[in-house]
Design a protein around this motif. Sequence first.
Motif, PDB file in Angstrom:
ATOM      1  N   LYS A  62      -0.647 -78.911  43.080  1.00 14.71           N
ATOM      2  CA  LYS A  62       0.045 -79.449  44.243  1.00 14.71           C
ATOM      3  C   LYS A  62       1.556 -79.276  44.076  1.00 14.71           C
ATOM      4  N   ASN A  63       2.231 -78.983  45.195  1.00 11.89           N
ATOM      5  CA  ASN A  63       3.696 -78.890  45.157  1.00 11.89           C
ATOM      6  C   ASN A  63       4.302 -80.204  44.687  1.00 11.89           C
ATOM      7  N   HIS A  66       7.856 -80.853  48.940  1.00  6.07           N
ATOM      8  CA  HIS A  66       7.337 -80.180  50.131  1.00  6.07           C
ATOM      9  C   HIS A  66       8.212 -80.523  51.324  1.00  6.07           C
ATOM     10  N   ALA A  89      -4.777 -78.232  54.313  1.00  7.75           N
ATOM     11  CA  ALA A  89      -4.693 -78.488  52.873  1.00  7.75           C
ATOM     12  C   ALA A  89      -5.061 -79.939  52.596  1.00  7.75           C
ATOM     13  N   VAL A  91      -4.479 -82.653  49.769  1.00 10.62           N
ATOM     14  CA  VAL A  91      -3.781 -83.040  48.543  1.00 10.62           C
ATOM     15  C   VAL A  91      -4.118 -84.489  48.191  1.00 10.62           C
ATOM     16  N   GLN A  93      -4.578 -86.837  50.584  1.00 13.94           N
ATOM     17  CA  GLN A  93      -3.877 -87.699  51.532  1.00 13.94           C
ATOM     18  C   GLN A  93      -4.814 -88.640  52.293  1.00 13.94           C
ATOM     19  N   ALA A 102      -0.946 -75.591  54.530  1.00 17.40           N
ATOM     20  CA  ALA A 102      -0.408 -74.728  53.485  1.00 17.40           C
ATOM     21  C   ALA A 102      -0.007 -73.405  54.125  1.00 17.40           C
ATOM     22  N   GLU A 108       2.189 -76.369  50.280  1.00 19.02           N
ATOM     23  CA  GLU A 108       1.882 -77.419  51.242  1.00 19.02           C
ATOM     24  C   GLU A 108       3.136 -77.857  51.999  1.00 19.02           C
TER      25      GLU A 108
END
Length: 120
Positions: A62-63, A66, A89, A91, A93, A102, A108
């Motif tokens: 994961k970034n 973002h 995407a 992540v 959430q 993404a 993302e």
Amino acid sequence: MTLEWEQVVVDAADPVALGRWWAEALGWVVLNDEPDEFEIRPAPDRLPGIIFEPVPEAKSGKNRLHLDFRPVDQRAEVDRLLALGARPADVGQGEQTWVVLADPEGNEFCVLSPRRTGTG
């Protein structure tokens, strides 16, 4: 304060392709189309910009940072970005008011719901 935010730098496998994708997604202009430093900005004389630089390794995980975007019409923007090549995407959430997408290289970003207007 003497600092001015100049750029966000994004590592990319293909800086030109990714930079062109983001330029189209954001409606920004290309300032430099060199493969080792592809730069876009909202307008030639406006900051901050985004620079896409080549890296040999692929994105993993994961970034840590973002971008968030707040459109007037979230559903229309999500549909437009998906049509350009973004993909949903996850992540972790869960169910939220924002949509995580993404870009074509897997970076993302979030499309937020519109701001509430009015008082109270």
